[in-house]
Design an enzyme around this catalytic site. Structure first.
Site, PDB file in Angstrom:
ATOM      1  N   TYR A  64      14.252  31.075   7.083  1.00 10.84           N
ATOM      2  CA  TYR A  64      13.013  31.681   7.595  1.00 10.84           C
ATOM      3  C   TYR A  64      13.055  31.865   9.107  1.00 10.84           C
ATOM      4  CZ  TYR A  64      10.655  31.003   3.130  1.00 10.84           C
ATOM      5  OH  TYR A  64      10.282  31.067   1.822  1.00 10.84           O
ATOM      6  N   LYS A 113       0.841  -1.203   0.000  1.00 11.75           N
ATOM      7  CA  LYS A 113       0.000   0.000   0.000  1.00 11.75           C
ATOM      8  C   LYS A 113       0.878   1.256   0.000  1.00 11.75           C
ATOM      9  CE  LYS A 113      -0.388  -0.134   5.045  1.00 11.75           C
ATOM     10  NZ  LYS A 113      -1.166  -0.715   6.165  1.00 11.75           N
ATOM     11  N   ARG A 116     -11.056   0.063  14.970  1.00 10.25           N
ATOM     12  CA  ARG A 116     -11.005   0.848  13.737  1.00 10.25           C
ATOM     13  C   ARG A 116     -11.863   0.100  12.736  1.00 10.25           C
ATOM     14  NH1 ARG A 116      -5.152   1.761  11.062  1.00 10.25           N
ATOM     15  NH2 ARG A 116      -5.664  -0.368  10.455  1.00 10.25           N
ATOM     16  N   MET A 144      10.376  24.839   1.866  1.00  9.72           N
ATOM     17  CA  MET A 144       9.574  23.986   0.984  1.00  9.72           C
ATOM     18  C   MET A 144      10.436  23.162   0.029  1.00  9.72           C
ATOM     19  SD  MET A 144       6.409  25.018  -1.505  1.00  9.72           S
ATOM     20  CE  MET A 144       5.476  25.825  -0.229  1.00  9.72           C
TER      21      MET A 144
HETATM   22  C1  LIG Z   1      -0.394  -1.633   6.850  1.00  5.11           C
HETATM   23  C2  LIG Z   1      -0.969  -2.914   7.325  1.00  5.11           C
HETATM   24  C3  LIG Z   1      -0.159  -4.031   7.512  1.00  5.11           C
HETATM   25  C4  LIG Z   1       1.353  -3.968   7.418  1.00  5.11           C
HETATM   26  O1  LIG Z   1       1.868  -3.405   8.598  1.00  5.11           O
HETATM   27  P1  LIG Z   1       3.427  -3.294   8.880  1.00  5.11           P
HETATM   28  O2  LIG Z   1       3.524  -2.845  10.274  1.00  5.11           O
HETATM   29  O3  LIG Z   1       3.963  -2.308   7.913  1.00  5.11           O
HETATM   30  O4  LIG Z   1       3.999  -4.653   8.654  1.00  5.11           O
HETATM   31  C5  LIG Z   1      -0.772  -5.229   7.824  1.00  5.11           C
HETATM   32  N1  LIG Z   1      -2.111  -5.307   7.966  1.00  5.11           N
HETATM   33  C6  LIG Z   1      -2.921  -4.243   7.822  1.00  5.11           C
HETATM   34  C7  LIG Z   1      -4.386  -4.393   8.022  1.00  5.11           C
HETATM   35  C8  LIG Z   1      -2.384  -3.008   7.513  1.00  5.11           C
HETATM   36  O5  LIG Z   1      -3.183  -1.944   7.380  1.00  5.11           O
END
Ligand SMILES: *Cc1c(COP(=O)(O)O)cnc(C)c1O
Length: 392
Positions: free
Chosen positions: A285, A55, A153, A333
Protein backbone atom coordinates in the site's frame (compact mmCIF):
# COMPACT_ATOMS: atom_id res chain seq x y z
CA UNK A 1 21.26 -28.23 -6.55
CA UNK A 2 21.60 -31.36 -4.48
CA UNK A 3 18.18 -30.88 -2.96
CA UNK A 4 17.17 -34.44 -3.80
CA UNK A 5 19.89 -35.78 -1.48
CA UNK A 6 18.80 -33.84 1.52
CA UNK A 7 15.38 -35.36 2.09
CA UNK A 8 16.56 -37.28 5.15
CA UNK A 9 17.89 -34.18 6.87
CA UNK A 10 15.72 -32.48 9.49
CA UNK A 11 13.19 -30.12 8.00
CA UNK A 12 14.67 -26.97 9.39
CA UNK A 13 18.24 -27.85 10.17
CA UNK A 14 19.39 -24.31 10.85
CA UNK A 15 16.28 -23.37 12.75
CA UNK A 16 14.48 -24.66 15.79
CA UNK A 17 11.23 -23.31 14.43
CA UNK A 18 8.73 -25.85 13.25
CA UNK A 19 5.95 -25.06 10.83
CA UNK A 20 2.39 -25.45 12.05
CA UNK A 21 -0.83 -25.71 10.12
CA UNK A 22 -1.81 -22.17 11.08
CA UNK A 23 -1.45 -18.80 9.41
CA UNK A 24 -0.13 -17.37 12.63
CA UNK A 25 0.20 -18.77 16.12
CA UNK A 26 1.76 -18.22 19.52
CA UNK A 27 3.63 -20.89 21.41
CA UNK A 28 3.31 -20.50 25.16
CA UNK A 29 5.59 -22.39 27.51
CA UNK A 30 3.74 -23.48 30.62
CA UNK A 31 7.04 -24.49 32.19
CA UNK A 32 8.41 -20.98 31.69
CA UNK A 33 5.31 -19.39 33.22
CA UNK A 34 5.65 -21.73 36.21
CA UNK A 35 9.33 -20.96 36.51
CA UNK A 36 8.72 -17.20 36.39
CA UNK A 37 6.08 -17.53 39.12
CA UNK A 38 8.42 -19.60 41.29
CA UNK A 39 11.22 -17.10 40.87
CA UNK A 40 8.92 -14.32 42.06
CA UNK A 41 7.66 -16.39 44.96
CA UNK A 42 11.22 -17.23 46.02
CA UNK A 43 12.20 -13.57 45.83
CA UNK A 44 9.39 -12.29 48.03
CA UNK A 45 9.58 -15.19 50.45
CA UNK A 46 6.91 -17.21 52.24
CA UNK A 47 5.36 -14.28 54.10
CA UNK A 48 4.16 -12.58 50.92
CA UNK A 49 1.31 -13.93 48.81
CA UNK A 50 1.94 -13.81 45.05
CA UNK A 51 -1.25 -13.00 43.14
CA UNK A 52 -0.53 -13.43 39.40
CA UNK A 53 -2.38 -10.92 37.26
CA UNK A 54 -4.13 -12.78 34.45
CA UNK A 55 -6.24 -9.94 33.06
CA UNK A 56 -6.60 -9.44 29.31
CA UNK A 57 -6.48 -13.21 28.82
CA UNK A 58 -3.20 -13.32 30.72
CA UNK A 59 -1.63 -10.67 28.50
CA UNK A 60 -2.75 -12.92 25.62
CA UNK A 61 -0.99 -16.01 26.99
CA UNK A 62 -4.37 -17.58 27.75
CA UNK A 63 -5.85 -16.94 31.19
CA UNK A 64 -7.32 -20.39 31.66
CA UNK A 65 -4.13 -22.30 30.87
CA UNK A 66 -1.94 -19.85 32.76
CA UNK A 67 -4.20 -20.01 35.82
CA UNK A 68 -4.36 -23.80 35.73
CA UNK A 69 -0.60 -23.97 35.48
CA UNK A 70 -0.10 -21.56 38.36
CA UNK A 71 -2.81 -23.07 40.52
CA UNK A 72 -0.90 -26.34 40.19
CA UNK A 73 2.17 -24.43 41.42
CA UNK A 74 0.27 -23.32 44.49
CA UNK A 75 -1.11 -19.92 43.47
CA UNK A 76 -4.01 -19.10 45.78
CA UNK A 77 -5.11 -15.85 44.19
CA UNK A 78 -5.50 -14.48 40.69
CA UNK A 79 -6.26 -10.94 39.62
CA UNK A 80 -8.43 -10.14 36.62
CA UNK A 81 -9.79 -6.91 35.27
CA UNK A 82 -13.48 -7.62 35.02
CA UNK A 83 -16.29 -9.95 35.92
CA UNK A 84 -16.38 -11.75 32.57
CA UNK A 85 -12.73 -12.66 32.93
CA UNK A 86 -13.38 -13.99 36.42
CA UNK A 87 -16.39 -16.01 35.31
CA UNK A 88 -14.36 -17.58 32.49
CA UNK A 89 -11.85 -18.82 35.07
CA UNK A 90 -14.56 -20.14 37.40
CA UNK A 91 -16.23 -21.94 34.52
CA UNK A 92 -12.99 -23.67 33.66
CA UNK A 93 -12.60 -24.94 37.17
CA UNK A 94 -10.27 -22.46 38.84
CA UNK A 95 -10.91 -22.62 42.60
CA UNK A 96 -8.41 -20.02 43.78
CA UNK A 97 -9.57 -16.64 45.00
CA UNK A 98 -10.12 -14.20 42.14
CA UNK A 99 -9.80 -10.47 42.62
CA UNK A 100 -11.67 -8.31 40.10
CA UNK A 101 -9.64 -5.12 39.92
CA UNK A 102 -11.46 -2.80 37.54
CA UNK A 103 -15.16 -3.49 37.54
CA UNK A 104 -18.04 -3.33 40.04
CA UNK A 105 -20.20 -1.82 37.35
CA UNK A 106 -23.84 -1.94 38.36
CA UNK A 107 -24.70 -4.54 35.72
CA UNK A 108 -21.96 -7.00 36.73
CA UNK A 109 -22.28 -6.95 40.52
CA UNK A 110 -24.65 -9.78 41.12
CA UNK A 111 -22.79 -12.08 38.70
CA UNK A 112 -19.58 -11.18 40.48
CA UNK A 113 -20.92 -12.32 43.82
CA UNK A 114 -22.69 -15.35 42.36
CA UNK A 115 -19.35 -16.60 40.98
CA UNK A 116 -17.48 -16.02 44.21
CA UNK A 117 -15.32 -13.29 42.72
CA UNK A 118 -13.87 -10.68 45.05
CA UNK A 119 -14.44 -7.09 43.99
CA UNK A 120 -12.03 -4.24 44.33
CA UNK A 121 -14.09 -1.31 45.56
CA UNK A 122 -12.73 2.01 44.40
CA UNK A 123 -15.16 4.57 45.78
CA UNK A 124 -17.02 5.08 49.04
CA UNK A 125 -20.47 5.16 47.40
CA UNK A 126 -19.63 1.79 45.81
CA UNK A 127 -18.74 0.47 49.26
CA UNK A 128 -22.18 1.47 50.53
CA UNK A 129 -23.77 -0.16 47.49
CA UNK A 130 -21.89 -3.40 48.08
CA UNK A 131 -23.03 -3.29 51.69
CA UNK A 132 -26.64 -2.93 50.57
CA UNK A 133 -26.32 -5.72 48.01
CA UNK A 134 -24.76 -8.06 50.58
CA UNK A 135 -27.48 -7.13 53.05
CA UNK A 136 -30.20 -7.88 50.52
CA UNK A 137 -28.70 -11.37 50.15
CA UNK A 138 -28.36 -11.80 53.91
CA UNK A 139 -24.68 -12.41 53.64
CA UNK A 140 -21.31 -10.88 54.32
CA UNK A 141 -19.12 -10.08 51.33
CA UNK A 142 -15.36 -9.62 51.18
CA UNK A 143 -13.78 -6.87 49.16
CA UNK A 144 -10.47 -5.14 48.68
CA UNK A 145 -10.54 -1.39 48.95
CA UNK A 146 -8.36 0.58 46.58
CA UNK A 147 -6.82 3.82 47.77
CA UNK A 148 -5.80 6.43 45.23
CA UNK A 149 -2.48 7.49 46.69
CA UNK A 150 -1.49 9.57 43.68
CA UNK A 151 -2.13 7.54 40.56
CA UNK A 152 -5.19 9.68 39.97
CA UNK A 153 -7.11 6.87 38.31
CA UNK A 154 -9.20 4.32 40.22
CA UNK A 155 -9.33 4.47 43.98
CA UNK A 156 -10.70 6.32 46.95
CA UNK A 157 -9.16 9.73 47.47
CA UNK A 158 -11.13 10.69 50.58
CA UNK A 159 -9.41 11.42 53.90
CA UNK A 160 -8.68 8.35 56.04
CA UNK A 161 -11.29 9.42 58.58
CA UNK A 162 -14.03 9.32 55.93
CA UNK A 163 -12.80 5.96 54.71
CA UNK A 164 -12.92 4.58 58.26
CA UNK A 165 -16.41 5.97 58.77
CA UNK A 166 -17.65 4.41 55.53
CA UNK A 167 -16.18 1.02 56.38
CA UNK A 168 -17.67 1.09 59.87
CA UNK A 169 -21.03 1.96 58.34
CA UNK A 170 -20.85 -1.15 56.10
CA UNK A 171 -21.30 -4.11 58.44
CA UNK A 172 -22.06 -6.55 55.62
CA UNK A 173 -18.74 -5.89 53.95
CA UNK A 174 -15.44 -7.28 55.14
CA UNK A 175 -12.57 -5.17 53.86
CA UNK A 176 -10.16 -8.04 53.52
CA UNK A 177 -7.60 -6.15 51.48
CA UNK A 178 -6.32 -2.62 51.22
CA UNK A 179 -4.46 -1.80 48.04
CA UNK A 180 -3.02 0.93 45.90
CA UNK A 181 -1.25 1.12 42.56
CA UNK A 182 1.88 3.04 41.61
CA UNK A 183 2.00 5.46 38.72
CA UNK A 184 5.77 5.65 38.26
CA UNK A 185 7.23 2.45 39.68
CA UNK A 186 9.77 2.32 36.86
CA UNK A 187 11.05 5.82 37.48
CA UNK A 188 13.70 6.03 40.19
CA UNK A 189 14.26 9.69 39.39
CA UNK A 190 11.04 10.87 41.01
CA UNK A 191 9.75 10.50 44.53
CA UNK A 192 6.23 9.64 43.39
CA UNK A 193 6.42 6.03 44.52
CA UNK A 194 7.75 7.01 47.95
CA UNK A 195 5.00 9.56 48.44
CA UNK A 196 2.36 7.05 47.33
CA UNK A 197 3.77 4.53 49.81
CA UNK A 198 3.75 7.09 52.60
CA UNK A 199 0.13 8.02 51.99
CA UNK A 200 -0.85 4.35 51.81
CA UNK A 201 0.90 3.58 55.11
CA UNK A 202 -0.68 6.59 56.79
CA UNK A 203 -4.11 5.49 55.62
CA UNK A 204 -3.52 1.91 56.75
CA UNK A 205 -2.27 3.15 60.15
CA UNK A 206 -5.34 5.31 60.60
CA UNK A 207 -7.65 2.41 59.77
CA UNK A 208 -5.76 0.05 62.07
CA UNK A 209 -6.09 2.55 64.88
CA UNK A 210 -9.82 2.68 64.18
CA UNK A 211 -9.97 -1.10 64.55
CA UNK A 212 -10.12 -1.82 60.81
CA UNK A 213 -7.45 -4.40 60.01
CA UNK A 214 -7.47 -5.68 56.44
CA UNK A 215 -5.59 -8.98 56.33
CA UNK A 216 -3.87 -8.17 53.03
CA UNK A 217 -2.09 -4.96 52.18
CA UNK A 218 -0.82 -4.82 48.60
CA UNK A 219 0.80 -2.20 46.42
CA UNK A 220 3.26 -3.84 44.04
CA UNK A 221 3.01 -4.87 40.42
CA UNK A 222 6.02 -6.43 38.66
CA UNK A 223 8.52 -3.60 38.90
CA UNK A 224 8.59 -3.07 42.68
CA UNK A 225 8.94 -6.85 43.01
CA UNK A 226 11.64 -7.20 40.38
CA UNK A 227 13.73 -4.35 41.75
CA UNK A 228 13.42 -5.39 45.39
CA UNK A 229 11.33 -2.54 46.74
CA UNK A 230 10.66 -4.63 49.84
CA UNK A 231 8.83 -1.94 51.77
CA UNK A 232 6.13 -2.06 49.08
CA UNK A 233 5.59 -5.81 49.24
CA UNK A 234 3.64 -6.01 52.51
CA UNK A 235 1.38 -9.07 52.53
CA UNK A 236 0.81 -9.57 48.82
CA UNK A 237 2.21 -8.63 45.41
CA UNK A 238 0.43 -8.42 42.06
CA UNK A 239 2.86 -9.26 39.25
CA UNK A 240 1.61 -9.49 35.69
CA UNK A 241 4.35 -8.68 33.20
CA UNK A 242 7.00 -10.57 35.19
CA UNK A 243 4.86 -13.72 35.23
CA UNK A 244 5.09 -13.63 31.44
CA UNK A 245 8.83 -13.07 31.59
CA UNK A 246 9.22 -9.32 31.25
CA UNK A 247 10.62 -6.64 33.50
CA UNK A 248 10.58 -3.14 32.12
CA UNK A 249 13.80 -1.16 32.24
CA UNK A 250 13.83 1.63 34.83
CA UNK A 251 14.93 5.23 34.80
CA UNK A 252 17.59 6.19 37.26
CA UNK A 253 19.35 3.91 39.71
CA UNK A 254 17.37 0.94 40.87
CA UNK A 255 18.58 -1.85 43.13
CA UNK A 256 19.65 -5.05 41.38
CA UNK A 257 16.94 -7.28 40.06
CA UNK A 258 15.80 -9.94 42.47
CA UNK A 259 14.01 -12.23 40.03
CA UNK A 260 15.02 -14.30 37.02
CA UNK A 261 12.29 -14.49 34.44
CA UNK A 262 12.19 -15.19 30.72
CA UNK A 263 9.51 -14.60 28.10
CA UNK A 264 7.11 -17.51 27.86
CA UNK A 265 5.53 -16.64 24.52
CA UNK A 266 6.80 -16.89 20.95
CA UNK A 267 4.81 -15.69 17.99
CA UNK A 268 5.19 -17.18 14.51
CA UNK A 269 3.63 -16.78 11.10
CA UNK A 270 3.61 -18.91 7.98
CA UNK A 271 5.08 -17.82 4.67
CA UNK A 272 2.21 -17.55 2.21
CA UNK A 273 4.17 -16.59 -0.89
CA UNK A 274 7.74 -16.04 -2.05
CA UNK A 275 8.68 -14.09 -5.13
CA UNK A 276 11.43 -12.14 -6.81
CA UNK A 277 10.98 -8.50 -7.65
CA UNK A 278 13.22 -6.48 -9.96
CA UNK A 279 15.04 -3.35 -8.83
CA UNK A 280 12.78 -0.32 -8.60
CA UNK A 281 9.55 -2.20 -7.84
CA UNK A 282 7.07 -0.74 -5.38
CA UNK A 283 5.84 -2.91 -2.54
CA UNK A 284 2.48 -2.76 -0.81
CA UNK A 285 0.00 0.00 0.00
CA UNK A 286 1.13 3.47 -0.86
CA UNK A 287 4.26 2.14 -2.55
CA UNK A 288 5.94 2.78 0.77
CA UNK A 289 8.93 0.67 -0.20
CA UNK A 290 10.85 0.57 -3.48
CA UNK A 291 13.31 -2.27 -4.05
CA UNK A 292 16.80 -0.75 -4.36
CA UNK A 293 18.03 -3.85 -6.16
CA UNK A 294 16.45 -7.08 -7.31
CA UNK A 295 15.01 -8.65 -4.17
CA UNK A 296 13.34 -11.80 -2.96
CA UNK A 297 10.30 -11.06 -0.84
CA UNK A 298 8.19 -13.34 1.28
CA UNK A 299 4.61 -12.53 2.22
CA UNK A 300 3.56 -13.63 5.71
CA UNK A 301 0.03 -14.74 6.48
CA UNK A 302 -0.32 -12.23 9.32
CA UNK A 303 -0.88 -8.50 9.51
CA UNK A 304 -2.15 -5.79 11.80
CA UNK A 305 -5.43 -7.63 12.27
CA UNK A 306 -3.34 -10.30 14.00
CA UNK A 307 -1.61 -7.68 16.12
CA UNK A 308 1.51 -6.86 14.16
CA UNK A 309 1.78 -3.13 14.87
CA UNK A 310 1.19 -1.08 11.72
CA UNK A 311 4.00 1.12 12.95
CA UNK A 312 6.42 -1.68 12.06
CA UNK A 313 5.79 -0.83 8.39
CA UNK A 314 9.17 -0.45 6.69
CA UNK A 315 10.96 -0.62 10.06
CA UNK A 316 10.41 -3.85 11.95
CA UNK A 317 12.10 -7.20 11.45
CA UNK A 318 11.21 -10.84 11.83
CA UNK A 319 13.49 -13.88 12.11
CA UNK A 320 13.76 -16.30 9.21
CA UNK A 321 15.89 -19.40 9.66
CA UNK A 322 17.93 -17.76 12.38
CA UNK A 323 18.49 -14.48 10.51
CA UNK A 324 16.87 -11.09 10.76
CA UNK A 325 14.64 -10.25 7.81
CA UNK A 326 13.34 -6.67 7.51
CA UNK A 327 9.67 -5.85 7.09
CA UNK A 328 9.27 -3.98 3.81
CA UNK A 329 6.37 -1.76 2.88
CA UNK A 330 3.21 -1.28 4.84
CA UNK A 331 2.04 -3.93 7.27
CA UNK A 332 -1.42 -4.66 5.91
CA UNK A 333 -4.47 -6.13 7.56
CA UNK A 334 -3.74 -9.80 6.95
CA UNK A 335 -0.34 -9.75 5.25
CA UNK A 336 3.17 -8.54 5.89
CA UNK A 337 6.02 -8.50 3.36
CA UNK A 338 9.58 -9.23 4.38
CA UNK A 339 12.89 -9.15 2.59
CA UNK A 340 14.37 -12.65 2.37
CA UNK A 341 17.06 -11.85 -0.19
CA UNK A 342 19.64 -13.00 2.36
CA UNK A 343 17.64 -16.10 3.09
CA UNK A 344 16.91 -17.36 -0.43
CA UNK A 345 15.86 -20.84 0.70
CA UNK A 346 12.72 -19.41 2.29
CA UNK A 347 9.73 -21.30 1.01
CA UNK A 348 5.97 -21.26 1.17
CA UNK A 349 4.87 -22.93 4.39
CA UNK A 350 7.98 -22.00 6.36
CA UNK A 351 7.51 -20.62 9.83
CA UNK A 352 9.00 -17.25 10.64
CA UNK A 353 9.33 -15.72 14.08
CA UNK A 354 7.65 -12.40 14.78
CA UNK A 355 8.48 -12.50 18.48
CA UNK A 356 10.75 -15.06 20.10
CA UNK A 357 13.99 -16.87 19.38
CA UNK A 358 15.21 -18.69 16.33
CA UNK A 359 18.81 -19.89 16.39
CA UNK A 360 20.96 -17.18 17.94
CA UNK A 361 18.54 -14.37 17.24
CA UNK A 362 15.82 -13.09 19.55
CA UNK A 363 13.17 -10.43 19.19
CA UNK A 364 11.13 -9.81 22.32
CA UNK A 365 8.10 -7.65 23.00
CA UNK A 366 10.30 -4.83 24.27
CA UNK A 367 12.30 -4.80 21.02
CA UNK A 368 9.09 -4.65 18.99
CA UNK A 369 7.70 -1.95 21.25
CA UNK A 370 10.77 0.19 20.82
CA UNK A 371 10.60 -0.05 17.04
CA UNK A 372 6.86 0.54 16.97
CA UNK A 373 6.92 3.43 19.45
CA UNK A 374 4.73 1.64 21.98
CA UNK A 375 5.10 -0.44 25.15
CA UNK A 376 5.73 -4.16 25.47
CA UNK A 377 2.40 -4.62 27.30
CA UNK A 378 0.57 -3.28 24.30
CA UNK A 379 2.48 -5.54 21.91
CA UNK A 380 1.53 -8.63 23.92
CA UNK A 381 -2.07 -7.58 24.51
CA UNK A 382 -2.34 -6.66 20.84
CA UNK A 383 -1.89 -10.24 19.68
CA UNK A 384 -5.32 -10.93 18.29
CA UNK A 385 -7.61 -13.75 19.38
CA UNK A 386 -7.57 -15.18 15.84
CA UNK A 387 -3.89 -16.04 16.32
CA UNK A 388 -3.91 -19.70 17.37
CA UNK A 389 -2.42 -20.58 20.71
CA UNK A 390 -0.28 -23.65 21.21
CA UNK A 391 1.01 -24.78 24.61
CA UNK A 392 4.39 -26.39 24.72
C1 LIG B 1 -2.19 -4.72 35.54
C2 LIG B 1 -2.03 -4.47 36.99
C3 LIG B 1 -1.00 -5.07 37.71
C4 LIG B 1 0.10 -5.87 37.05
O1 LIG B 1 1.03 -4.99 36.47
P1 LIG B 1 2.38 -5.49 35.79
O2 LIG B 1 3.14 -4.27 35.51
O3 LIG B 1 1.98 -6.22 34.56
O4 LIG B 1 3.04 -6.39 36.77
C5 LIG B 1 -0.99 -4.90 39.08
N1 LIG B 1 -1.92 -4.16 39.70
C6 LIG B 1 -2.91 -3.53 39.03
C7 LIG B 1 -3.90 -2.70 39.77
C8 LIG B 1 -2.99 -3.65 37.66
O5 LIG B 1 -3.97 -3.02 36.99
Amino acid sequence: MNQQFSVAAPVAEDSGVRPMPYRSWVEVSRAQIASNFCSIRDAVGPGVEVMPVVKADAYRHGAVEVSRTLEAQGARWFAVSNTDEGIALRESGIHARILVMADFLPFTRSAMLAHNLTPVIHSLPALAELNALAGSQNRSVKCHLKIDTGMGRLGVRAPASEIAEAILASPNVEVEGLMTHFASAANYQTGQTESQMALFEATADFLFAAGIRPALLHLSSSIPVAYSRRAAWRGMVRPGHAIYGYVSPVRGHAPARSIRVKPALSWRATVLSVKDLPAGALVGYGGMFRTPTAMRLAVLAAGYADGIPHRLSNRGSVIVKGKMAPIVGAVSMDLTSIDVTNCPATDVGDAVTLLGTDGDVTIDAQDIAKTAGTISYSVLCGIHARVKRVYI
